[in-house]
Design a protein around this motif. Structure first.
Motif, short mmCIF file in Angstrom:
data_model
loop_
_atom_site.label_atom_id
_atom_site.label_comp_id
_atom_site.label_asym_id
_atom_site.label_seq_id
_atom_site.Cartn_x
_atom_site.Cartn_y
_atom_site.Cartn_z
N TYR A 56 -84.25 -45.01 83.33
CA TYR A 56 -83.31 -45.14 84.39
C TYR A 56 -82.21 -43.86 84.02
CZ TYR A 56 -84.90 -49.74 85.66
OH TYR A 56 -85.83 -50.58 86.21
N ASP A 57 -81.53 -43.80 85.00
CA ASP A 57 -80.29 -42.70 84.87
C ASP A 57 -79.36 -43.06 83.88
OD1 ASP A 57 -81.53 -41.11 86.88
OD2 ASP A 57 -80.48 -42.22 88.69
N THR A 58 -78.77 -41.99 83.43
CA THR A 58 -77.82 -42.19 82.26
C THR A 58 -76.54 -41.54 82.53
OG1 THR A 58 -78.70 -40.56 80.51
CG2 THR A 58 -79.59 -42.86 80.58
N PHE A 59 -75.45 -41.66 82.15
CA PHE A 59 -74.10 -40.87 82.07
C PHE A 59 -73.57 -41.29 80.75
CE2 PHE A 59 -73.13 -44.42 84.82
CZ PHE A 59 -72.05 -44.65 84.41
N HIS A 72 -76.52 -46.69 80.86
CA HIS A 72 -77.70 -46.65 81.80
C HIS A 72 -77.51 -47.23 83.01
CE1 HIS A 72 -80.67 -45.35 78.68
NE2 HIS A 72 -79.36 -46.06 77.77
N ALA A 73 -77.80 -46.51 84.29
CA ALA A 73 -77.28 -47.00 85.51
C ALA A 73 -78.72 -47.00 86.47
CB ALA A 73 -76.50 -46.04 86.22
N ARG A 74 -78.58 -48.07 87.40
CA ARG A 74 -79.40 -48.10 88.52
C ARG A 74 -78.77 -48.25 89.59
NH1 ARG A 74 -82.43 -53.85 89.79
NH2 ARG A 74 -80.13 -53.82 90.98
N GLU A 75 -78.46 -47.13 90.40
CA GLU A 75 -77.56 -47.13 91.62
C GLU A 75 -78.37 -47.23 92.83
OE1 GLU A 75 -73.51 -45.24 90.02
OE2 GLU A 75 -75.28 -43.76 90.28
N ASN A 82 -70.92 -53.92 92.19
CA ASN A 82 -71.32 -53.22 90.91
C ASN A 82 -71.55 -54.53 89.87
OD1 ASN A 82 -71.12 -50.64 91.62
ND2 ASN A 82 -69.22 -50.49 91.35
N ILE A 83 -72.48 -54.48 88.82
CA ILE A 83 -72.34 -55.39 87.83
C ILE A 83 -72.48 -54.47 86.47
CG2 ILE A 83 -74.11 -57.12 86.64
CD1 ILE A 83 -74.96 -58.08 89.22
N LEU A 84 -71.57 -54.75 85.52
CA LEU A 84 -71.61 -54.27 84.22
C LEU A 84 -72.36 -55.31 83.09
CD1 LEU A 84 -71.08 -52.06 81.93
CD2 LEU A 84 -68.74 -53.14 82.08
N ILE A 142 -67.06 -46.10 85.83
CA ILE A 142 -67.77 -46.61 87.07
C ILE A 142 -66.86 -46.51 88.28
CG2 ILE A 142 -68.77 -48.74 88.29
CD1 ILE A 142 -69.44 -49.48 85.27
N ALA A 143 -65.45 -46.70 88.35
CA ALA A 143 -64.45 -46.94 89.35
C ALA A 143 -64.58 -45.24 90.02
CB ALA A 143 -63.37 -47.20 88.91
N GLN A 144 -64.75 -44.46 89.21
CA GLN A 144 -64.87 -42.90 89.92
C GLN A 144 -66.05 -42.70 90.58
OE1 GLN A 144 -64.08 -40.34 86.42
NE2 GLN A 144 -62.05 -40.83 86.15
N ARG A 145 -67.20 -43.28 90.13
CA ARG A 145 -68.31 -43.23 90.81
C ARG A 145 -68.41 -44.08 92.30
NH1 ARG A 145 -72.09 -41.32 86.99
NH2 ARG A 145 -73.98 -41.85 88.28
#
Length: 327
Positions: A56-59, A72-75, A82-84, A142-145
């Motif tokens: 998956y994507d990462t940042f 790791h993100a699934r957007e 959103n779920i953390l 996450i809030a910035q995304r």
């Protein structure tokens, strides 16, 4: 419960001889599964490995100077929330691989690895306060995304750090979903003195499947899967001993209890999912924590780790049903 060397066992034997059943009270209310249930688990189909979390994507999120943790993100475009996902002790983002596959794509998913865990920056020392700082930094990233509501799902020790985080008045989250959570201990006088001395002897930092987690779980398939897939790779760094002095101290236990109360006072919707045969955190203590936080409770025929392993579908349905109700 824990595997240890003969030398490490000596202080435990001596302590038990002095305290009688006092330390045994820590396991008061533990329900032992029937042999039929254990056989049912053993006879069930083998673990089916999902898509690797590394697919998956990462940042990366800076949390301190020269220190970053990986997410790791699934957007999904058009997601409604959103779920953390917050892993437990000795874990990493990898424990949520099955959830990345099964939670509906109407939710964006984010799974961090704490500092010193899995693919985040290695560190020599850390504690729950550091892990909370990691989590708060990830919330901000996450809030910035996007500006969607954010729900938190945790497991075990990650539930404790989620509760400590949620008690911070600067933190805004939509709900908490705590899976087999670490709950505060109401230490007796003897426990207050001896548990912090004894417990660290049974927490091993070696990167081996039968280390600190040996014998703790009714099902160890997920842990075995991790070691087969990731252990020994350059990016994998597990520091299991980092929680030893932190999580067993009387001061930390009091802080955790107050944080559960604060979550209730703040009115954060909280759901606690109990594993009936949890020999890591006795279900009675989890129910006590639910009362502190004014949380709803669901009980599964499960051990401490099964909800991330063979019972993922049941847990996912319980979480999404609660999210639907909140919306």
């Amino acid at each position: 419960m824990f595997k240890s060397s003969g030398l490490a066992a000596i202080p435990l034997i001596g302590a038990l001889a002095v305290t009688g059943c006092d330390l045994a009270r820590l396991q008061d209310g533990l329900e032992i599964p029937s042999m039929g249930f254990v056989q049912q688990v053993n006879d069930s189909e083998g673990f089916q490995a999902p898509r690797a979390i590394t697919g998956y994507d990462t940042f990366d999120v800076p949390v301190e100077e020269d220190l970053r943790v990986r997410v790791h993100a699934r957007e999904t475009p058009g997601a409604r929330a959103n779920i953390l996902l917050i892993h437990g002790a000795g874990g990493g983002a990898w424990v949520w691989e099955e959830f990345f596959e099964t939670i509906p794509r109407s939710y964006n998913l984010y799974a961090l690895s704490w500092r010193g865990h899995f693919d985040s920056a290695p560190v020599a020392n850390a504690d729950s306060a550091a892990y909370v700082r990691d989590q708060i930094a990830v919330l901000a990233a996450i809030a910035q995304r996007n500006n969607l509501p954010l729900h938190v799902v945790g497991h075990s020790y990650g539930d404790a750090t989620a509760v400590l985080m949620a008690a911070d008045p600067r933190v805004e989250i939509a709900s908490l979903h705590l899976l087999a959570p670490v709950a505060p201990l109401d230490y007796s006088t003897t426990q207050r003195l001896l548990v912090p001395v004894i417990a660290p002897a049974f927490i091993k930092s070696e990167n081996e499947a039968d280390g600190v987690f040996g014998g703790m779980f009714l099902s160890e398939a997920r842990m075995q899967h991790y070691f087969q897939r990731y252990a020994g790779q350059d990016f994998s760094d597990e520091k299991r001993g980092l929680i030893a002095k932190d999580g067993v101290s009387p001061g930390w236990q009091a802080q955790l209890a107050e944080s559960y109360r604060t979550v209730g006072v703040r009115g954060i919707p909280t759901q606690i999912m109990i594993a009936r045969y949890d020999n890591v955190v006795v279900p009675r203590r989890q129910r006590d924590a639910a009362a502190l936080a004014n949380a709803s409770v669901i009980a599964f025929e499960s051990g401490h780790y099964l909800p991330l392993d063979r019972q993922t579908d049941q847990v996912m349905l319980a979480i999404t049903a609660e999210l639907d109700r909140l919306e």
